[in-house]
Design an enzyme around this catalytic site. Sequence first.
Site, PDB file in Angstrom:
ATOM      1  N   ASP A  52       0.819  -1.220   0.000  1.00  0.00           N
ATOM      2  CA  ASP A  52       0.000   0.000   0.000  1.00  0.00           C
ATOM      3  C   ASP A  52       0.854   1.272   0.000  1.00  0.00           C
ATOM      4  O   ASP A  52       0.568   2.236   0.714  1.00  0.00           O
ATOM      5  CB  ASP A  52      -0.946   0.023   1.208  1.00  0.00           C
ATOM      6  CG  ASP A  52      -1.751  -1.246   1.330  1.00  0.00           C
ATOM      7  OD1 ASP A  52      -2.256  -1.715   0.302  1.00  0.00           O
ATOM      8  OD2 ASP A  52      -1.884  -1.767   2.446  1.00  0.00           O
ATOM      9  N   ASN A 191     -18.564  -5.963  -0.403  1.00  0.00           N
ATOM     10  CA  ASN A 191     -17.281  -5.261  -0.537  1.00  0.00           C
ATOM     11  C   ASN A 191     -17.337  -3.734  -0.598  1.00  0.00           C
ATOM     12  O   ASN A 191     -18.391  -3.126  -0.584  1.00  0.00           O
ATOM     13  CB  ASN A 191     -16.534  -5.779  -1.768  1.00  0.00           C
ATOM     14  CG  ASN A 191     -15.683  -6.980  -1.431  1.00  0.00           C
ATOM     15  OD1 ASN A 191     -15.583  -7.363  -0.276  1.00  0.00           O
ATOM     16  ND2 ASN A 191     -15.082  -7.577  -2.429  1.00  0.00           N
ATOM     17  N   GLU A 224     -19.434 -11.011  -0.189  1.00  0.00           N
ATOM     18  CA  GLU A 224     -20.380 -10.537   0.822  1.00  0.00           C
ATOM     19  C   GLU A 224     -19.635  -9.894   1.983  1.00  0.00           C
ATOM     20  O   GLU A 224     -18.671 -10.446   2.511  1.00  0.00           O
ATOM     21  CB  GLU A 224     -21.230 -11.693   1.339  1.00  0.00           C
ATOM     22  CG  GLU A 224     -22.292 -11.316   2.351  1.00  0.00           C
ATOM     23  CD  GLU A 224     -23.524 -10.698   1.706  1.00  0.00           C
ATOM     24  OE1 GLU A 224     -24.361 -10.170   2.447  1.00  0.00           O
ATOM     25  OE2 GLU A 224     -23.646 -10.755   0.462  1.00  0.00           O
TER      26      GLU A 224
END
Length: 235
Positions: A52, A191, A224
């Site tokens: 990241d 999500n 989900e």
Amino acid sequence: MPSPFAVPLARLRRRILAAGAAALMALVLVPAAPASAQFIDVPNPIVQQRADTAIYKHTDGYYYMTASVPDYKRVELRRSQTLAGLGSAAPVTAFTAPSSGNLSGWIWAPDIQYVDGAWYMYFSASPDSSRFAQRLYSIRNTSANPTTGTWSAPQRMTTGWDSFQLDPASFTHNGTRYFAWAQDSPSTSYNSHMYLARMTSPTTIDTASAIEIARPTHSWEMEESPAWSRGRRRS
């Protein structure tokens, strides 16, 4: 625990889109380099065991880099006059997760910006009791060199509704500062979606201006989300 090499889906999509846009602009706008141009080899990866990554080049000529670290317990910063030099630059810890409370668990996906004479780092954090109860925070440093001086205590950033939040990023366009982030939407059960909003200060999001700019559309990316992570919009 997620691998230190694993990039969350929303952040990966954002970086792929950004890279694609940058490549297209380069093809359209940048002429071929002259024969006398000098090219510099940069090792890949520049820094081991980081994910990241966010890099900011400041007017002082230095590159400033932050990233998720393997233990997910701190926000770190390193500084170098070259990109390659970031690999050997000593990291400085700007914030360490406390032993308890809302920021005691996992710290992910930091960003660094210089705004109105001060440095800001944005990141998400969760309590140690719930890894995915991620919320957005900012810290501030007024030193010319942010690897020195004191960083403020984390300040919670409000997006307009309370649910899983990740991948903060700030930028200026045509004189207006914007904030981009990923968050679970109260309108779906899957999500994170991606959002963009104007900022009224370096730490305040104009929640009324927030718009959705991307959402999962393929079956393989519509996993989900837990009901507790979705939340509801605030009135």
